[in-house]
Design a protein around this motif. Structure first.
Motif, mmCIF file in Angstrom:
data_model
loop_
_atom_site.group_PDB
_atom_site.id
_atom_site.type_symbol
_atom_site.label_atom_id
_atom_site.label_comp_id
_atom_site.label_asym_id
_atom_site.label_seq_id
_atom_site.Cartn_x
_atom_site.Cartn_y
_atom_site.Cartn_z
ATOM 1 N N ASP A 105 11.985 22.867 9.256
ATOM 2 C CA ASP A 105 10.983 23.449 8.445
ATOM 3 C C ASP A 105 11.677 24.950 8.315
ATOM 4 O O ASP A 105 11.358 25.734 7.142
ATOM 5 C CB ASP A 105 9.714 23.431 9.136
ATOM 6 C CG ASP A 105 9.050 21.984 9.031
ATOM 7 O OD1 ASP A 105 9.229 21.319 8.274
ATOM 8 O OD2 ASP A 105 8.622 21.859 10.095
ATOM 9 N N SER A 106 11.957 25.820 9.485
ATOM 10 C CA SER A 106 12.234 26.917 9.402
ATOM 11 C C SER A 106 13.855 27.285 9.029
ATOM 12 O O SER A 106 14.177 28.478 8.797
ATOM 13 C CB SER A 106 11.990 27.804 10.437
ATOM 14 O OG SER A 106 12.557 27.132 11.682
ATOM 15 N N ARG A 107 14.687 26.272 9.396
ATOM 16 C CA ARG A 107 16.015 26.227 9.204
ATOM 17 C C ARG A 107 16.624 27.074 10.353
ATOM 18 O O ARG A 107 17.678 27.656 10.380
ATOM 19 C CB ARG A 107 16.509 26.432 7.977
ATOM 20 C CG ARG A 107 16.100 25.791 6.880
ATOM 21 C CD ARG A 107 16.390 24.360 6.851
ATOM 22 N NE ARG A 107 17.939 23.965 7.029
ATOM 23 C CZ ARG A 107 18.218 22.916 7.326
ATOM 24 N NH1 ARG A 107 17.458 21.818 7.825
ATOM 25 N NH2 ARG A 107 19.671 22.570 7.279
ATOM 26 N N LYS A 108 15.814 27.370 11.296
ATOM 27 C CA LYS A 108 16.452 28.193 12.526
ATOM 28 C C LYS A 108 17.091 27.222 13.520
ATOM 29 O O LYS A 108 16.903 26.121 13.596
ATOM 30 C CB LYS A 108 15.035 28.912 13.179
ATOM 31 C CG LYS A 108 14.700 29.951 12.375
ATOM 32 C CD LYS A 108 13.428 30.618 13.168
ATOM 33 C CE LYS A 108 12.846 31.920 12.196
ATOM 34 N NZ LYS A 108 11.681 32.348 12.890
ATOM 35 N N VAL A 135 17.639 33.319 10.915
ATOM 36 C CA VAL A 135 18.298 32.096 10.246
ATOM 37 C C VAL A 135 19.642 32.599 10.026
ATOM 38 O O VAL A 135 19.921 33.229 9.161
ATOM 39 C CB VAL A 135 17.609 31.781 8.712
ATOM 40 C CG1 VAL A 135 18.170 30.598 8.040
ATOM 41 C CG2 VAL A 135 16.116 31.620 8.922
ATOM 42 N N ALA A 136 20.493 31.689 10.676
ATOM 43 C CA ALA A 136 22.003 32.148 10.717
ATOM 44 C C ALA A 136 22.624 31.240 9.389
ATOM 45 O O ALA A 136 22.191 30.308 9.110
ATOM 46 C CB ALA A 136 22.507 31.497 11.992
ATOM 47 N N ARG A 158 6.412 21.051 18.919
ATOM 48 C CA ARG A 158 6.229 21.708 17.556
ATOM 49 C C ARG A 158 5.248 21.090 16.831
ATOM 50 O O ARG A 158 4.833 21.947 15.651
ATOM 51 C CB ARG A 158 7.397 21.536 16.972
ATOM 52 C CG ARG A 158 8.859 22.181 17.667
ATOM 53 C CD ARG A 158 10.064 21.931 16.848
ATOM 54 N NE ARG A 158 11.189 22.333 17.843
ATOM 55 C CZ ARG A 158 12.489 22.060 17.505
ATOM 56 N NH1 ARG A 158 12.914 21.270 16.271
ATOM 57 N NH2 ARG A 158 13.409 22.429 18.188
ATOM 58 N N ASN A 159 4.453 20.135 16.966
ATOM 59 C CA ASN A 159 3.353 19.651 16.212
ATOM 60 C C ASN A 159 2.191 19.324 16.774
ATOM 61 O O ASN A 159 1.443 18.619 16.642
ATOM 62 C CB ASN A 159 3.841 18.289 15.566
ATOM 63 C CG ASN A 159 5.344 18.266 14.784
ATOM 64 O OD1 ASN A 159 5.152 18.506 13.647
ATOM 65 N ND2 ASN A 159 6.271 17.916 15.467
#
Length: 269
Positions: free
Chosen positions: A162-165, A189-190, A112-113
């Motif tokens: 970061d996205s809260r997904k 995003v639930a 992811r980075n």
């Protein structure tokens, strides 16, 4: 070209037709493809997929014996610009998608980075390489046992800070050996765990239906697929976290749990 089928006569007919149209050479039973070595043991009824040589190659390419000093922010940026972090992660990804589902979670985290890796991501990548160095000969072992398709799915609520997904992870086994596995961020995003469980079950259920159709084409029709975590093709079955093979794809687990998951999906040293 790799040809697979349930009838040796049909395979031979296809090769004969192809040879009339193209200049080709029959190399016999496949021994290696895309960097994966295929090891057959007819006496014991096993077939193994190994990337031992590939793992040794990337360990050699990214020398693990180099000491790295402690760095401050500016020095770290300068240092990381010279470190092949993206190349390491790319190499690890190939091993992960082919024969090493046991590194799926950690590779997913460091990947992811890739655009702006920090020192901690480089250290994590080297940790994965050290793990591979200690398990170089681990390979997927397929047995000639009952080819029963089973799926295991696990979800981690809002795991991406970061996205809260949320993240969906799944493992499918055939006759006790994994044949399909993945780690994906959900597109929404639930708001609750029940919501992400339904999203995951839908996505992974589609994967099971596709696998069922593929096996049917190969003459290995499944009576009924079981997805552990309802439709006419899939049974959704509750399973405890301690027995869920997809658990190692979801989070960092203890050494004992990792060994249990690895052994249960057909990864053998």
């Amino acid at each position: 070209m790799l040809i697979a089928g349930s009838s040796i006569e049909e395979i031979n007919n296809l090769k004969e037709k192809l040879s009339k149209q193209f200049a080709m050479k029959d190399l016999g039973a496949t021994k290696q493809i895309l960097g994966m070595k295929i090891i057959r043991d007819k006496a014991n009824g096993t077939l193994k997929l190994s990337q031992a040589e590939y793992v040794k190659k990337i360990l050699s390419k990214f020398n693990m014996n180099e000491a790295k000093p402690s760095l401050k922010t500016k020095e770290e940026r300068n240092h990381m610009s010279k470190v092949p972090c993206a190349s390491v992660i790319g190499s690890l990804m190939y091993a992960m998608v082919c024969t090493r589902p046991d590194i799926t979670h950690v590779v997913g985290v460091v990947s992811r980075n890739m655009s702006r890796p920090g020192k901690q991501h480089w250290e994590a990548s080297k940790w994965i390489l050290r793990y591979l160095r200690g398990s170089t000969d681990t390979c997927l072992c397929f047995l000639g046992a009952s080819l029963k398709l089973q799926g295991y799915v696990d979800v981690d609520l809002a795991s991406d800070i970061d996205s809260r997904k949320s993240t969906t992870r799944f493992v499918f086994t055939l006759g006790g050996t994994t044949i399909s596995w993945a780690l994906n961020l959900q597109k929404i995003v639930a708001l609750s765990t029940i919501e992400i469980e339904y999203v995951a079950a839908t996505k992974v259920g589609n994967e099971m239906i596709w696998l069922d159709s593929f096996l049917d084409e190969l003459g290995k029709k499944q009576e009924l697929g079981i997805l552990h975590s309802d439709n006419k093709l899939v049974i959704l079955k509750k399973i405890s976290g301690s027995k869920n093979l997809a658990d190692m794809l979801t989070k960092g687990v203890t050494t004992e749990k990792l060994k249990l998951c690895v052994a249960s999906i057909g990864l053998l040293a």
